[in-house]
Design an enzyme around this catalytic site. Sequence first.
Site, short mmCIF file in Angstrom:
data_model
loop_
_atom_site.label_atom_id
_atom_site.label_comp_id
_atom_site.label_asym_id
_atom_site.label_seq_id
_atom_site.Cartn_x
_atom_site.Cartn_y
_atom_site.Cartn_z
N ALA A 132 3.03 10.12 -2.16
CA ALA A 132 2.08 9.39 -2.99
C ALA A 132 1.22 8.41 -2.26
O ALA A 132 1.90 7.63 -1.53
CB ALA A 132 2.40 8.85 -4.38
N HIS A 133 0.04 8.29 -2.26
CA HIS A 133 -0.83 7.30 -1.66
C HIS A 133 -0.20 5.98 -2.19
O HIS A 133 0.17 5.77 -3.38
CB HIS A 133 -2.20 7.38 -2.22
N PRO A 134 -0.24 4.77 -1.23
CA PRO A 134 0.55 3.46 -1.80
C PRO A 134 -0.47 2.86 -2.73
O PRO A 134 0.15 1.71 -3.45
CB PRO A 134 0.40 2.71 -0.41
N PHE B 22 -3.03 10.38 -6.47
CA PHE B 22 -3.34 10.96 -5.18
C PHE B 22 -1.92 11.25 -4.41
O PHE B 22 -1.33 10.44 -3.91
CB PHE B 22 -3.95 9.77 -4.43
#
Length: 369
Positions: A195-197, A202
């Site tokens: 996952a995007h931080p 996302f």
Amino acid sequence: MGHSLCAPSAGRWPRSYNKGEDSLFFETFNRNKRSLSLDLGTPGGRKVFEDLVRTSDAVYSNLRGDVPAKIKITYDDLKHLNPAIVCCSLTGFGMTGPRAKQPGYDYILQGLAGWMDLTGDPDGPPTKSGLSLVDFCGGYVAALSLMAGLHAARRDGVGGDCDVSLYDTAISMLTYPAAWHLNAGYRPGRTKNSAHPSLVPFQAFEASDGWFVVGCAKEKFWVRLAEAIGLTELLDDPRFTDFAARGQHKDELLPLLEKRFAEATVDHWVSLLTKAGVPTGPINDVEQALTEEHTLARGLIATTEHEVWGEVRQVTSPVRFGNEPAEYRRAPRRNENFDEVMELLGYSAEDVSGLVEAGAFGSIAQATP
């Protein structure tokens, strides 16, 4: 037009897919090159090298950080032969600093530069990228540095050194996590399912038959996603109204999306979301990536003929300029272009014979002329 001199790596001898010195690894990285073997430890070999420097644009090497100076291939060593020569050395740690004499390998650099700490499942061990990204990116940085050096040399008539290292490359690619840490004390952590931080959703999601990625990098993509998958009620939920809210309540949102995506196949969701204008794509295996319609349409597979391997298929370079189609030639056999280079230098048959007898080209050249 000048030439470039390159000190090659040991890619002829990998343990996988090789027949003697002919390996698919070497073919991958040496397509369209030419080969001449030189022993710089002999006076004759040094003479040939220096004659080549006089007619070349660049000298490129991929050695340990202290070696270019030891074998005298830096700009200070060669500028008397050609003031415009550009000497590019891609080393593990650079030619200065406490690690300059250490050998550098991609795996080690991924650990040293913090990449492995950033990669993998939160509950798993630090993880290396599946590809040698530090090596590959280091090559691109070296090429860019070399181009900048050549531009300056042609403009000013004066060359110089490109002291490029895998370590510098790896550290510089920490980019925004580094800026966040240096300025705000941010300590990055690994995320579940890549996952995007900070952007939610996302990440990778599991469908009924595999995995795919959804990337809602803008609010409009979140709206399109919710509408496309039939969860429009989420758009009115105050927990999910914007990126900040979705980030705060991701543990409540993601299970809802995961449950929906598990109901159908990767092809179903990717097709549906692509039509809806949501950034998405399947998580392919290597075979699927190489047979993707877009891969073929972009001409990313090259074919060359080889005496040992027959037809060799491999991926092309992404670097492009102009509209002329690229031409591909197999990687050279060791010392294959001996005669061509001797002619280029204007050596007589007697000159060549004397140099061969003196060991200027190493033992491999004895049977070549």
